[in-house]
Write a protein that holds these residues in place. Structure first.
Motif, PDB file in Angstrom:
ATOM      1  N   ILE A 187       0.833  -1.206   0.000  1.00 18.28           N
ATOM      2  CA  ILE A 187       0.000   0.000   0.000  1.00 18.28           C
ATOM      3  C   ILE A 187       0.869   1.258   0.000  1.00 18.28           C
ATOM      4  O   ILE A 187       0.589   2.223  -0.714  1.00 18.28           O
ATOM      5  CB  ILE A 187      -0.951  -0.005   1.220  1.00 18.28           C
ATOM      6  N   ILE A 188       1.944   1.246   0.774  1.00 16.03           N
ATOM      7  CA  ILE A 188       2.863   2.394   0.796  1.00 16.03           C
ATOM      8  C   ILE A 188       3.485   2.599  -0.580  1.00 16.03           C
ATOM      9  O   ILE A 188       3.579   3.736  -1.073  1.00 16.03           O
ATOM     10  CB  ILE A 188       3.960   2.187   1.860  1.00 16.03           C
ATOM     11  N   CYS A 189       3.901   1.511  -1.222  1.00 17.30           N
ATOM     12  CA  CYS A 189       4.481   1.609  -2.571  1.00 17.30           C
ATOM     13  C   CYS A 189       3.464   2.159  -3.574  1.00 17.30           C
ATOM     14  O   CYS A 189       3.808   2.985  -4.428  1.00 17.30           O
ATOM     15  CB  CYS A 189       4.979   0.237  -3.029  1.00 17.30           C
ATOM     16  N   LEU A 190       2.220   1.735  -3.456  1.00 20.83           N
ATOM     17  CA  LEU A 190       1.167   2.247  -4.337  1.00 20.83           C
ATOM     18  C   LEU A 190       0.934   3.734  -4.078  1.00 20.83           C
ATOM     19  O   LEU A 190       0.709   4.505  -5.016  1.00 20.83           O
ATOM     20  CB  LEU A 190      -0.132   1.465  -4.114  1.00 20.83           C
ATOM     21  N   GLY A 191       0.988   4.143  -2.807  1.00 23.72           N
ATOM     22  CA  GLY A 191       0.830   5.553  -2.477  1.00 23.72           C
ATOM     23  C   GLY A 191       1.925   6.403  -3.083  1.00 23.72           C
ATOM     24  O   GLY A 191       1.663   7.478  -3.642  1.00 23.72           O
ATOM     25  N   VAL A 192       3.175   5.935  -2.996  1.00 20.33           N
ATOM     26  CA  VAL A 192       4.307   6.647  -3.605  1.00 20.33           C
ATOM     27  C   VAL A 192       4.118   6.745  -5.113  1.00 20.33           C
ATOM     28  O   VAL A 192       4.376   7.791  -5.729  1.00 20.33           O
ATOM     29  CB  VAL A 192       5.639   5.942  -3.260  1.00 20.33           C
ATOM     30  N   PHE A 193       3.657   5.652  -5.714  1.00 20.50           N
ATOM     31  CA  PHE A 193       3.411   5.646  -7.162  1.00 20.50           C
ATOM     32  C   PHE A 193       2.357   6.685  -7.545  1.00 20.50           C
ATOM     33  O   PHE A 193       2.521   7.410  -8.541  1.00 20.50           O
ATOM     34  CB  PHE A 193       2.963   4.251  -7.593  1.00 20.50           C
ATOM     35  N   LEU A 194       1.293   6.784  -6.760  1.00 18.46           N
ATOM     36  CA  LEU A 194       0.236   7.756  -7.050  1.00 18.46           C
ATOM     37  C   LEU A 194       0.731   9.191  -6.898  1.00 18.46           C
ATOM     38  O   LEU A 194       0.382  10.065  -7.695  1.00 18.46           O
ATOM     39  CB  LEU A 194      -0.965   7.514  -6.136  1.00 18.46           C
ATOM     40  N   VAL A 195       1.539   9.442  -5.880  1.00 20.55           N
ATOM     41  CA  VAL A 195       2.108  10.787  -5.707  1.00 20.55           C
ATOM     42  C   VAL A 195       2.965  11.150  -6.916  1.00 20.55           C
ATOM     43  O   VAL A 195       2.892  12.274  -7.443  1.00 20.55           O
ATOM     44  CB  VAL A 195       2.955  10.861  -4.414  1.00 20.55           C
ATOM     45  N   PHE A 196       3.759  10.203  -7.370  1.00 17.38           N
ATOM     46  CA  PHE A 196       4.645  10.449  -8.514  1.00 17.38           C
ATOM     47  C   PHE A 196       3.853  10.713  -9.792  1.00 17.38           C
ATOM     48  O   PHE A 196       4.118  11.674 -10.521  1.00 17.38           O
ATOM     49  CB  PHE A 196       5.575   9.252  -8.710  1.00 17.38           C
ATOM     50  N   THR A 197       2.857   9.868 -10.062  1.00 18.94           N
ATOM     51  CA  THR A 197       2.089  10.020 -11.301  1.00 18.94           C
ATOM     52  C   THR A 197       1.237  11.283 -11.298  1.00 18.94           C
ATOM     53  O   THR A 197       1.076  11.931 -12.331  1.00 18.94           O
ATOM     54  CB  THR A 197       1.175   8.804 -11.528  1.00 18.94           C
ATOM     55  N   ASN A 198       0.722  11.668 -10.124  1.00 20.43           N
ATOM     56  CA  ASN A 198      -0.129  12.850 -10.083  1.00 20.43           C
ATOM     57  C   ASN A 198       0.638  14.151 -10.262  1.00 20.43           C
ATOM     58  O   ASN A 198       0.050  15.180 -10.566  1.00 20.43           O
ATOM     59  CB  ASN A 198      -0.919  12.878  -8.767  1.00 20.43           C
ATOM     60  N   LYS A 199       1.921  14.090 -10.072  1.00 24.40           N
ATOM     61  CA  LYS A 199       2.745  15.276 -10.317  1.00 24.40           C
ATOM     62  C   LYS A 199       2.690  15.668 -11.785  1.00 24.40           C
ATOM     63  O   LYS A 199       2.836  16.838 -12.151  1.00 24.40           O
ATOM     64  CB  LYS A 199       4.189  14.993  -9.895  1.00 24.40           C
ATOM     65  N   PHE A 200       2.427  14.662 -12.664  1.00 23.10           N
ATOM     66  CA  PHE A 200       2.457  14.911 -14.108  1.00 23.10           C
ATOM     67  C   PHE A 200       1.065  14.938 -14.744  1.00 23.10           C
ATOM     68  O   PHE A 200       0.947  15.056 -15.957  1.00 23.10           O
ATOM     69  CB  PHE A 200       3.311  13.843 -14.797  1.00 23.10           C
ATOM     70  N   ILE A 201       0.017  14.807 -13.930  1.00 25.32           N
ATOM     71  CA  ILE A 201      -1.338  14.840 -14.478  1.00 25.32           C
ATOM     72  C   ILE A 201      -1.701  16.271 -14.859  1.00 25.32           C
ATOM     73  O   ILE A 201      -1.570  17.192 -14.054  1.00 25.32           O
ATOM     74  CB  ILE A 201      -2.363  14.295 -13.466  1.00 25.32           C
ATOM     75  N   LYS A 202      -2.147  16.446 -16.093  1.00 25.53           N
ATOM     76  CA  LYS A 202      -2.603  17.763 -16.536  1.00 25.53           C
ATOM     77  C   LYS A 202      -4.115  17.852 -16.362  1.00 25.53           C
ATOM     78  O   LYS A 202      -4.823  16.853 -16.435  1.00 25.53           O
ATOM     79  CB  LYS A 202      -2.237  17.994 -18.003  1.00 25.53           C
ATOM     80  N   ILE A 203      -4.592  19.053 -16.158  1.00 23.08           N
ATOM     81  CA  ILE A 203      -6.019  19.252 -15.908  1.00 23.08           C
ATOM     82  C   ILE A 203      -6.882  18.769 -17.074  1.00 23.08           C
ATOM     83  O   ILE A 203      -8.007  18.300 -16.895  1.00 23.08           O
ATOM     84  CB  ILE A 203      -6.308  20.740 -15.602  1.00 23.08           C
ATOM     85  N   SER A 204      -6.328  18.851 -18.292  1.00 25.14           N
ATOM     86  CA  SER A 204      -7.098  18.439 -19.475  1.00 25.14           C
ATOM     87  C   SER A 204      -7.266  16.933 -19.551  1.00 25.14           C
ATOM     88  O   SER A 204      -8.145  16.431 -20.241  1.00 25.14           O
ATOM     89  CB  SER A 204      -6.405  18.947 -20.753  1.00 25.14           C
ATOM     90  N   ASN A 205      -6.416  16.174 -18.818  1.00 27.47           N
ATOM     91  CA  ASN A 205      -6.459  14.720 -18.904  1.00 27.47           C
ATOM     92  C   ASN A 205      -7.661  14.092 -18.219  1.00 27.47           C
ATOM     93  O   ASN A 205      -7.905  12.895 -18.365  1.00 27.47           O
ATOM     94  CB  ASN A 205      -5.186  14.117 -18.303  1.00 27.47           C
ATOM     95  N   VAL A 206      -8.409  14.880 -17.435  1.00 26.04           N
ATOM     96  CA  VAL A 206      -9.532  14.311 -16.701  1.00 26.04           C
ATOM     97  C   VAL A 206     -10.640  13.831 -17.641  1.00 26.04           C
ATOM     98  O   VAL A 206     -11.433  12.959 -17.287  1.00 26.04           O
ATOM     99  CB  VAL A 206     -10.079  15.335 -15.685  1.00 26.04           C
ATOM    100  N   ALA A 207     -10.700  14.388 -18.847  1.00 30.97           N
ATOM    101  CA  ALA A 207     -11.744  13.987 -19.793  1.00 30.97           C
ATOM    102  C   ALA A 207     -11.169  13.598 -21.147  1.00 30.97           C
ATOM    103  O   ALA A 207     -11.912  13.416 -22.104  1.00 30.97           O
ATOM    104  CB  ALA A 207     -12.745  15.127 -19.973  1.00 30.97           C
ATOM    105  N   SER A 208      -9.858  13.470 -21.236  1.00 32.59           N
ATOM    106  CA  SER A 208      -9.240  13.128 -22.517  1.00 32.59           C
ATOM    107  C   SER A 208      -7.991  12.301 -22.276  1.00 32.59           C
ATOM    108  O   SER A 208      -7.614  12.023 -21.135  1.00 32.59           O
ATOM    109  CB  SER A 208      -8.882  14.418 -23.287  1.00 32.59           C
ATOM    110  N   GLY A 209      -7.341  11.925 -23.363  1.00 31.22           N
ATOM    111  CA  GLY A 209      -6.112  11.153 -23.245  1.00 31.22           C
ATOM    112  C   GLY A 209      -6.347   9.813 -22.579  1.00 31.22           C
ATOM    113  O   GLY A 209      -7.319   9.116 -22.857  1.00 31.22           O
TER     114      GLY A 209
END
Length: 361
Positions: A304-326
């Protein structure tokens, strides 16, 4: 394979799944589904309501309540090593749902709140609390969900009563008044693509006890009643203005008031944040369970800790436009959901039946 560790009631399961789906309900809007007015999406709700019953049949038949085997145990017993690969597919899907939920959270923060602190700090805090919730296990989440759902239902009733007084019924035009068939179709696809609760049932049903038919019926009916009610109130109070908003339910809540109580959007924000917490915690727990069963690891908390770190890392690169596209577009989500909710369970049912017929002969 291992014995089941958790026992929850079907009522507790439905509470968790309802909260997870309500996250979709309160963020539903024409800008997200790619259409115009969401009023025609009342028809989308009816169609998606019926389709959901069809989609859930294979999972319910494969993974019955009160049994020892979830979808991973069944796939391993039927397919051996390939069954472990199926567990990895579900693990990837569940963490993908978490990433998408955080993308919606980011979009909401940037479009509506515009806080003085960075989104990375807010999302990291959310992920931290979700890791804690996931580590507490299904039983802890089930108990918390029952309380949170009660307040969510009360909040819906309070907002509904306050908004009913200011509804402009001239905004509720006949269905397909402007020939917006496209919006209705997009609404159906949107709702089905966000049906991540059905794959979750493949893991959770064997851990629950109770009447599965009654539980699934209640879950589906309550969600779509709330969904249709949200569309009714948003359209009736905001009219065409709703088409310009990413989160029209929040805008509707912001104009609601009861007596001297105004700005009920704070109520919306609190319960929405609680829903996000439950959903991410639940799907992180499910993803860790898949990984644990695949690799035979005992310590679920490290995963679970590893998954949390992964989510923190990936969310750093999420763009606002990606919520409905890509990668988070409706088409991509729809494919992943159909595969995990319907295709894999029905294939396992066919293989199971085929093997039984061979043994009889």
């Amino acid at each position: 394979m291992e014995q089941k560790r958790y026992i929850i009631s079907i009522k507790q399961l439905i509470c968790m799944l309802l909260i997870s789906r309500i996250v979709v309900c309160v963020t539903f809007g024409s800008r997200l589904i790619g259409g115009n007015s969401i009023w025609d999406c009342i028809i989308s709700c009816i169609v998606a309501f019926l389709l959901t019953f069809l989609l859930v049949i294979p999972v319910c038949n494969l993974c019955k309540t009160g049994t020892q085997d979830d979808i991973f145990d069944i796939s391993y017993n039927l397919l051996g090593f390939v069954g472990r690969l199926i567990a990895l597919i579900y693990a990837a899907y569940f963490i993908f749902v978490c990433a998408h939920t955080l993308a919606v959270f980011k979009s909401f923060i940037e479009n509506v709140m515009n806080p003085p602190v960075s989104f990375l700090l807010l999302s990291t805090s959310m992920i931290f609390f979700a890791c804690y919730g996931a580590a507490k296990g299904i039983e802890g989440l089930a108990r918390a969900s029952a309380i949170i759902l009660f307040f969510i239902i009360v909040a819906f009733l309070v907002l509904g009563i306050s908004l009913f007084k200011i509804i402009d019924f001239t905004e509720l035009k006949p269905f397909f008044y402007e020939n917006q068939n496209h919006t209705t179709i997009q609404g159906i696809l949107f709702l089905i693509s966000r049906s991540s609760c059905i794959p979750a049932m493949a893991v959770l049903l064997p851990k629950s006890k109770g009447n599965i038919v009654k539980g699934v019926f209640t879950w589906n009916v309550v969600f779509y009643v709330l969904m249709a009610g949200m569309i009714f109130f948003v359209t009736g109070t905001l009219g065409e203005f709703a088409t310009t908003r990413f989160f029209p339910a929040y805008n509707a809540a912001s104009i609601a008031k009861i007596g001297n109580l105004e700005n009920l959007d704070a109520l919306y924000l609190g319960l929405w944040a609680a829903s996000i917490f439950v959903k991410i915690s639940l799907f992180m727990n499910l993803s860790s369970e898949c990984i644990r069963k695949t690799f035979g690891r005992k310590n679920n908390k490290i995963i679970i800790i590893c998954l949390g770190v992964f989510l923190v890392f990936t969310n750093k690169f999420i763009k606002i436009s990606n919520v409905a596209s890509g990668i988070f577009s409706t088409n991509v989500l729809l494919i992943f959901t159909i595969i995990t909710a319907f295709v894999i369970p029905i294939l396992l049912l066919i293989i199971k039946k085929f093997k039984k017929s061979i043994l009889k002969n």
